[in-house]
Design a protein around this motif. Structure first.
Motif, PDB file in Angstrom:
ATOM      1  N   ALA A   1      22.757  44.221  37.664  1.00  0.00           N
ATOM      2  CA  ALA A   1      22.474  42.792  37.492  1.00  0.00           C
ATOM      3  C   ALA A   1      23.744  41.970  37.624  1.00  0.00           C
ATOM      4  O   ALA A   1      23.740  40.886  38.225  1.00  0.00           O
ATOM      5  CB  ALA A   1      21.824  42.557  36.133  1.00  0.00           C
ATOM      6  N   PHE A   2      24.839  42.478  37.090  1.00  0.00           N
ATOM      7  CA  PHE A   2      26.109  41.775  37.212  1.00  0.00           C
ATOM      8  C   PHE A   2      26.702  41.931  38.610  1.00  0.00           C
ATOM      9  O   PHE A   2      27.321  41.006  39.131  1.00  0.00           O
ATOM     10  CB  PHE A   2      27.097  42.310  36.169  1.00  0.00           C
TER      11      PHE A   2
ATOM     12  N   ILE B   1      32.456  35.524  38.660  1.00  0.00           N
ATOM     13  CA  ILE B   1      33.548  36.470  38.418  1.00  0.00           C
ATOM     14  C   ILE B   1      33.316  37.234  37.121  1.00  0.00           C
ATOM     15  O   ILE B   1      33.557  38.448  37.031  1.00  0.00           O
ATOM     16  CB  ILE B   1      34.895  35.726  38.363  1.00  0.00           C
ATOM     17  N   THR B   2      32.819  36.542  36.104  1.00  0.00           N
ATOM     18  CA  THR B   2      32.568  37.191  34.809  1.00  0.00           C
ATOM     19  C   THR B   2      31.595  38.342  34.946  1.00  0.00           C
ATOM     20  O   THR B   2      31.819  39.439  34.417  1.00  0.00           O
ATOM     21  CB  THR B   2      32.017  36.166  33.805  1.00  0.00           C
ATOM     22  N   TRP B   3      30.503  38.125  35.668  1.00  0.00           N
ATOM     23  CA  TRP B   3      29.496  39.193  35.798  1.00  0.00           C
ATOM     24  C   TRP B   3      30.070  40.390  36.552  1.00  0.00           C
ATOM     25  O   TRP B   3      29.767  41.539  36.210  1.00  0.00           O
ATOM     26  CB  TRP B   3      28.249  38.668  36.510  1.00  0.00           C
ATOM     27  N   ILE B   4      30.910  40.140  37.566  1.00  0.00           N
ATOM     28  CA  ILE B   4      31.520  41.246  38.302  1.00  0.00           C
ATOM     29  C   ILE B   4      32.433  42.070  37.385  1.00  0.00           C
ATOM     30  O   ILE B   4      32.427  43.298  37.400  1.00  0.00           O
ATOM     31  CB  ILE B   4      32.302  40.720  39.513  1.00  0.00           C
ATOM     32  N   VAL B   5      33.227  41.377  36.590  1.00  0.00           N
ATOM     33  CA  VAL B   5      34.142  42.070  35.685  1.00  0.00           C
ATOM     34  C   VAL B   5      33.381  42.904  34.659  1.00  0.00           C
ATOM     35  O   VAL B   5      33.844  43.968  34.233  1.00  0.00           O
ATOM     36  CB  VAL B   5      35.060  41.040  34.986  1.00  0.00           C
ATOM     37  N   LEU B   6      32.185  42.447  34.267  1.00  0.00           N
ATOM     38  CA  LEU B   6      31.408  43.144  33.246  1.00  0.00           C
ATOM     39  C   LEU B   6      30.622  44.332  33.785  1.00  0.00           C
ATOM     40  O   LEU B   6      29.968  45.032  33.015  1.00  0.00           O
ATOM     41  CB  LEU B   6      30.446  42.166  32.569  1.00  0.00           C
ATOM     42  N   VAL B   7      30.681  44.576  35.101  1.00  0.00           N
ATOM     43  CA  VAL B   7      29.962  45.717  35.677  1.00  0.00           C
ATOM     44  C   VAL B   7      30.459  47.028  35.064  1.00  0.00           C
ATOM     45  O   VAL B   7      29.665  47.879  34.624  1.00  0.00           O
ATOM     46  CB  VAL B   7      30.121  45.752  37.209  1.00  0.00           C
TER      47      VAL B   7
END
Length: 510
Positions: free
Chosen positions: A109-110, A387-393
């Protein structure tokens, strides 16, 4: 006392002199042209003021139910995980591989966030939302026909994550566009949807699987999710053009800002703890001797706590500041894990912990958008979230596998002790990161006010005024008005350790 008039009287006198300067300025320039007026209007466009209601409440309700049928359904994976582990549904599948399935749905999802952000820029919000409805329905219906473990990874893991990602990214930035004064409350109601949905579907899945089987549990979820999500997705209405939102998939300059990096640290540490609680609590209940039915009740109570707590989190954010409340409740969650969860060995205490920690564990989801808007501004919010969602992957993928590896299966009553300590420490580290952001924000607010005051002085001087503007009045801690005479600081100076530490403990609403 008579020689020292109150500050408001000083303001009134200065205001009178400002009016005189403005009048004399107009007298000196009586023949201003229409072109100059038009140019001034173009340069000073009025700032958008959200309606703080109206159709915004329809959007709040729509996002609430989307969250209930995305993150809420995903929250019920703890019940699926407990069923997989106790019944060996897919032979030769280790608990670690099952754990990756739950984390895979969140990480996908991220991971899809930049693509979803770019598609919103190209085709609009509604196309992305309906794309999410398609993938999530395909995932749940497809999961009802799986017979091998790799199939469940693709359907319940990857495909469900894609659908949840499109729906989440398409809807998460809409509510802040409609609210300012009540933004915290609106976002809290939105986030409560995942808690309510998690409670409903944890109980529903726990009841459906023994009666109708695993396949029909997936089919029923798929049908309900399709009907609700397709209605809500088409009721949502964004204000992207009015706000001027910049939908950049990778706004890399943000990564040069220390405050944004600490914000990302808050998310990384929070998600490592949050996923561990979300997917481990139901199986923890089984490890201390509770039944599968009782474990599903524990999972439902955790989500009930999230559903009840998040609107209040939003209300307190509006009154006391988004960053203040987010940092405090994040720390409080870590404290609950270390002081209550470790000593929970009965159904009553586990249930109490589930409701209590549920109210604060999901603070991140209720405050992430408002906090980020405070850090980088509303226009850059979509790109910052991308960017936040990518980092949280990465943290969401490995959180539950880490929790399973930390289990001590040789211990009778302390199987999850290391998991409990790990979770508490992760939330504590997250709170420290956000508290540092708070110190920066307090200083940045002062800097912005001082720059505006300096700009006002320059404007008066250009207009021919000889009277300096009044000193900036601020609210002191005792409620009285005080004058801020500190010099204007640069952005780099805000990160000086002594300055940062002093403002981290300053009593300010941020």
């Amino acid at each position: 006392m008579a020689d020292n008039p109150p500050i408001d009287i000083i303001h009134s006198r200065d205001h009178d002199r400002d009016l005189e300067i403005q009048v004399s300025s107009k007298e000196r320039r009586p023949h201003s042209t229409e072109n100059e007026t038009a140019t001034g209007l173009q340069q000073e466009k009025p700032e958008d003021v959200p309606p703080d209601g109206g159709y915004g409440w329809v959007c709040v309700a729509s996002v609430f139910w989307i969250n209930a049928h995305t993150w809420g359904i995903n929250s019920s994976y703890g019940v699926f995980l407990s069923h997989y582990l106790t019944n060996d549904v897919f032979p030769n599948t280790s608990p670690l591989m099952y754990a990756f399935t739950g984390g895979l749905s969140i990480s996908c999802a991220f991971l899809i966030a930049p693509l979803a952000t770019h598609l919103i820029h190209l085709f609009g919000t509604r196309v992305v939302l309906n794309l999410g409805v398609f993938f999530e329905t395909l995932s749940l219906i497809g999961s009802s026909f799986v017979t091998q473990r790799w199939q469940i990874f693709l359907s319940q893991g990857v495909c469900f994550g894609l659908g949840m990602g499109f729906l989440f990214v398409g809807s998460v930035s809409i509510t802040p566009q409609w609210f300012r004064r009540r933004r915290g409350l609106a976002m809290g109601i939105n986030a409560a949807g995942s808690g309510l949905g998690g409670m409903m579907y944890s109980l529903a899945v726990g009841a459906i699987i023994p009666r109708l089987g695993l396949s029909w549990a997936f089919r029923i979820l798929g049908i309900i999710a399709f009907v609700v999500n397709v209605i809500c997705a088409n009721l949502l209405r964004d204000r992207n053009k009015i706000v001027g939102s910049r939908y950049k998939a990778f706004p890399l300059p943000l990564l040069k800002r220390p405050e944004f990096l600490f914000f990302l640290g808050w998310g990384i540490f929070t998600l490592l703890g949050y996923v561990a609680i979300l997917f481990s609590l139901a199986n923890f209940a089984v490890s201390i001797g509770l039944s599968a039915h009782q474990s599903s009740i524990v999972g439902a109570l955790l989500n009930l706590g999230q559903g009840l707590g998040r609107p209040f989190v939003g209300m307190f954010c509006d009154k006391l500041g988004h960053i203040n409340i987010a940092a405090f409740l994040t720390f409080l969650c870590g404290l609950f894990c270390l002081l209550i969860w470790i000593f929970a060995h009965s159904m009553g205490l586990v249930s109490f912990f589930a409701v209590l920690v549920g109210a604060v564990a999901g603070t991140y989801w209720a405050t992430v958008a408002p906090v980020l808007a405070e850090v980088i501004g509303l226009k850059d919010l979509p790109g910052g979230l991308s960017i936040t969602w990518i980092v949280l992957v990465a943290p969401t993928t490995v959180a539950e596998p880490i929790a399973l590896l930390l289990r001590d299966n040789n211990s009778e009553n302390r199987v999850y002790l290391h998991v409990q300590i790990f979770t508490g420490l992760m939330y504590t580290a997250a709170a420290v990161c956000l508290w540092i952001v708070r110190g920066w924000k307090v200083g940045d607010n002062i800097r912005v006010k001082q720059e505006k005051a300096a700009a006002a002085v320059e404007t008066d001087q250009k207009d021919g005024g000889a009277v300096p503007p009044p000193p900036q009045a601020t609210e002191a801690g005792d409620g009285k008005r005080s004058v801020d005479r500190s010099p204007v600081h640069s952005k780099a100076a805000l990160w000086y350790p002594h300055t940062l530490l002093r403002r981290m403990v300053a009593a300010k609403k941020v």
